[in-house]
Scaffold this active site. Structure first.
Site, PDB file in Angstrom:
ATOM      1  N   HIS A 375     -23.390 -59.934 -87.834  1.00  0.00           N
ATOM      2  CA  HIS A 375     -23.401 -58.481 -87.871  1.00  0.00           C
ATOM      3  C   HIS A 375     -24.816 -57.977 -88.170  1.00  0.00           C
ATOM      4  O   HIS A 375     -25.132 -57.611 -89.299  1.00  0.00           O
ATOM      5  CB  HIS A 375     -22.400 -58.022 -88.948  1.00  0.00           C
ATOM      6  CG  HIS A 375     -22.340 -56.549 -89.163  1.00  0.00           C
ATOM      7  ND1 HIS A 375     -22.732 -55.613 -88.233  1.00  0.00           N
ATOM      8  CD2 HIS A 375     -21.921 -55.822 -90.260  1.00  0.00           C
ATOM      9  CE1 HIS A 375     -22.561 -54.398 -88.737  1.00  0.00           C
ATOM     10  NE2 HIS A 375     -22.086 -54.502 -89.960  1.00  0.00           N
ATOM     11  N   GLY A 407     -20.983 -47.961 -93.835  1.00  0.00           N
ATOM     12  CA  GLY A 407     -21.298 -47.872 -95.259  1.00  0.00           C
ATOM     13  C   GLY A 407     -21.515 -46.427 -95.663  1.00  0.00           C
ATOM     14  O   GLY A 407     -21.962 -45.604 -94.868  1.00  0.00           O
TER      15      GLY A 407
END
Lengths: 420, 343
Positions: A375, A407
């Site tokens: 990722h 996030g």
């Protein structure tokens, strides 16, 4: 000839144009469609260990942009803007514009950076598409790139007392690992379910790599590589993903110790979370009318993207908000979708998203996801589109939804159609 | 007003004969054109009302018809089974020619008004075809890649052809250009684009929507009117394809199914809509000396149909204003537009 029902639908479409969404209308071809004429990615390799560990973000971008310039066969002067999704790099705005010029594009090709954490690559696609829709530019390049070898993720900075004392905003100081445990705890995701999900990701990726499907997505790179033992620098061709551990099973993952013993239920491990990885992906976008005029091959179509926010402490479940939202906007039902690419930031959110959305597991990440492939934060959003289009082509299917958690508590999702 | 009932068949198109002021043709379909037979009516306008002269039944629905411009007895129809059929109305029963090339429903046919030796058809299959009545195969196929509800030859040039389709675009083809990669396409005009606003970089624009009908102005060779699902009638000047619409006429409450410019007055337009009305419009460029131009607007409305109105046509002869309309209410109405204007 058409069945009576189909004839009736055309008349109903004339009467209820607002209902003229859905799979059928998405598959229609309009000269104003935003199409993708090239979608490629670099191999994804382990940060600090893999083939791209000594390739800095600027070199990574230059290599990818050069490959895109050569492969697309388009006059580079026609590309008016390049949007680079990148999360971590210091001086990213300098790097983006400089890399574009160094990759052989003329000075007239502009560049910008966009950053919404793990969705940056998809945001770059949306930014370029919106510029084309609004007539700001005709042809643009959307890129996602991250060199995590060189730029570690240090988490949240020191923030104002007003944030730290705010009940929700303060959650943004929690590290990502903690949010994964929060999801596991709040939604009762068992360690076993997470390991099974992660093992399945490895197994699907192993199958895809062995069958050579991933080669369809990847442009091999010629990069500098420093031997960690001898310190000798050599040139090496990197052409495959190195994060896929063959023969991984839920049992073998079950032996790995918890990564975050400090946060209950400590179900997240190095084996059921996304890997830290280097990589980049890029998509060339323009209107269909422009692609046809230039003789560019159309590989897919961008049908829209959206974003939604949620509590940062359970940011992982962002796709459960973003996916229904984009499906509603495009008039699709989840059975209309052939492939879901959902970023596997952590197995906890992966398990929850598939269950909550009631998705057919066979349609979700058919080539494995970030747990197996890695990722690279800024790259992922663009990489998933490349993977989805390639997989649709292989299966001879049409519609993909790509989504990721973000996030600080968001989810983003986009819809793409393959026109292979 | 005259009326004729097309018993058992829902109307789809009506056309006045270019040779006789007392003859009209109606293309119609059983079961609203969804399933079942089609029927082409040849009707005579007599002192005793509308009298059927003849009819021809077809296996599948009929969606449009066009009279031959050279042969007074010949007429083509657009058929739901993908065929285009040519009838001779001096014969009985069968078509004298049937061309089976389109892969899906044919939605329009249009005769070349200048050379008069060819006609076009357009289809759900995403193509326009050009035909000669004397040839067993089509002469030319033009791709549009989307369901093409209407195609028409320019009344001013034998080699210019236009179409509108479900992709919300007006296409202009010039058959004199080399075929090359663009397949004779010379203009691709987004119908949903708004007109430029002085001083503004961006222009108002609408959602793309299916365009169902268009017509060439009979006096101004560069003006085309379009309309469709978004209910707005627009006129375009093809000399400036990027300028957006010249006029936008608002009023219909549902999709507009058919448009026809007046053969007598250059600013007058007739429309038929799913809202069950026929409306008469001026596009704001009145040619009548002394009349105020001003904005385009609705100037008359026929409320007599009780179902979707699907076809309208103007009579080419006699006093200006006579027209005919057909509807899913299985009625053909022949009426004088002047009687509904100025209310």
């Amino acid at each position: 000839m058409a069945l009576p029902g189909e004839r009736l639908s055309t008349v109903l479409g004339h009467l209820n144009p607002m209902k003229a969404t859905g799979r059928e209308s998405l598959l229609k071809k309009n000269p104003d469609d935003i199409v993708i004429t090239l979608a490629v990615r670099t191999p994804l390799t382990k940060a600090r260990k893999g083939g791209l560990k000594d390739t800095s973000l600027d070199d990574l971008l230059i290599t990818l942009l050069t490959a895109i310039r050569e492969r697309s066969n388009i006059d580079p002067a026609l590309i008016e803007d390049v949007c680079v999704g990148n999360v971590l790099a210091v001086g990213q705005t300098y790097i983006a514009r400089s890399a574009v010029i160094a990759a052989g594009f003329p000075v007239t090709t502009a560049a910008s950076i966009c950053n919404r954490f793990c969705s940056s690559g998809l945001l770059a696609v949306q930014n370029i598409a919106n510029q084309i829709i609004s007539g700001s530019i005709d042809v643009g390049l959307a890129v996602g790139a991250e060199s995590m070898s060189g730029t570690p993720d240090d988490g949240a900075p020191n923030m104002s007392a007003k944030i730290i004392n705010h009940p929700v905003a303060s959650q943004n100081t929690q590290p990502m690992g903690q949010t994964s445990e929060n999801v596991a705890a709040q939604f009762n995701i068992s360690r076993h379910a997470m390991d099974a999900f992660a093992a399945s990701s490895f197994q699907k990726a192993e199958k895809a790599q062995k069958a050579g499907w991933l080669a369809d997505e990847i442009v091999p790179l010629n990069v500098q590589w420093k031997d960690p033992k001898t310190g000798e620098v050599s040139t090496k061709i990197v052409d495959r993903d190195d994060g896929i551990r063959y023969g991984t099973t839920a049992e073998s993952l079950g032996k790995i110790r918890a990564a975050f013993p400090q946060w209950s239920p400590s179900a997240t491990t190095g084996g059921n979370a996304s890997q830290i990885t280097d990589g980049a992906a890029g998509l060339l976008l323009m209107k269909r009318s422009r692609a046809e005029a230039l003789g560019q091959p159309i590989v897919g179509k961008f049908c829209g993207a959206t974003v939604s926010g949620l509590e940062p402490r359970i940011m992982g479940i962002g796709p459960t908000l973003a996916i229904p939202k984009i499906l509603e906007k495009t008039g699709l039902s989840s059975s209309d979708v052939d492939v879901f690419e959902i970023n596997e930031a952590f197995a906890s959110m992966g398990v929850y998203c598939v269950e909550k959305l009631g998705l057919d597991p066979a349609k979700v990440n058919p080539r494995g996801g970030a747990i197996a492939l890695g990722h690279p934060l800024g790259c992922t959003g663009a990489r998933q589109v490349v993977t989805a289009l390639s997989e649709l082509r292989r299966q001879d299917k049409r519609i993909a939804v790509t989504s990721m958690c973000v996030g600080t508590g968001m989810g983003m999702a986009g819809v793409f159609v393959s026109e292979h | 007003m005259l009326e004729y009932q097309t018993q058992g068949f829902n109307g789809y198109a009506v056309k006045y004969s270019p040779f006789f002021d007392s003859r009209i043709a109606v293309a119609s379909s059983a079961n609203f054109g969804l399933v079942g037979n089609g029927r082409l009516y040849i009707l005579g306008l007599t002192a005793n009302g509308i009298q059927p002269e003849k009819w021809f039944d077809t296996q599948d629905s009929l969606y449009d018809t066009a009279w031959s411009e050279v042969h007074e007895n010949q007429i083509v129809v657009a058929c739901g089974d993908g065929s285009v059929k040519l009838f001779d109305i001096s014969l009985d029963q069968y078509p004298i020619q049937s061309w089976q090339e389109h892969n899906r429903e044919v939605y329009s046919v249009s005769w070349n008004l200048v050379s008069k030796d060819t006609f076009s058809s357009s289809s759900w299959d995403g193509t326009i075809k050009v035909w000669s009545p004397h040839r067993p195969q089509s002469i030319l196929t033009l791709p549009t890649h989307s369901c093409t509800y209407s195609s028409a030859f320019s009344p001013h040039s034998q080699s210019i052809l236009s179409s509108v389709s479900s992709d919300s675009h007006l296409r202009i083809f010039d058959l004199r250009t080399p075929p090359s990669a663009s397949n004779h396409l010379v203009h691709l005009i987004p119908i949903h684009g708004g007109p430029p606003v002085p001083g503004m970089a961006s222009r108002q624009s609408f959602q793309p929507s299916e365009c169902l009908t268009h017509d060439w102005n009979k006096y101004r060779p560069n003006i085309i009117a379009t309309a469709g699902v978004d209910t707005i009638i627009r006129t375009f000047d093809i000399r400036n394809p990027k300028a957006g619409p010249v006029a936008q006429l608002y009023g219909h409450e549902y999709a507009v199914r058919k448009l026809a410019w007046s053969p007598h007055l250059s600013d007058l337009l007739l429309s038929a809509s799913y809202d069950m009305t026929c409306r008469v419009w001026t596009d704001g460029t009145s040619s009548t000396p002394g009349a105020s131009g001003g904005a385009g607007r609705e100037i008359g409305r026929l409320n007599r149909h009780t179902e979707f109105v699907t076809g309208v046509d103007w009579c080419l002869f006699g006093s200006e204003g006579w027209c005919a309309s057909v509807s899913w209410d299985k009625r053909v109405l022949v009426w004088d537009a002047r009687a509904v204007m100025g209310r």
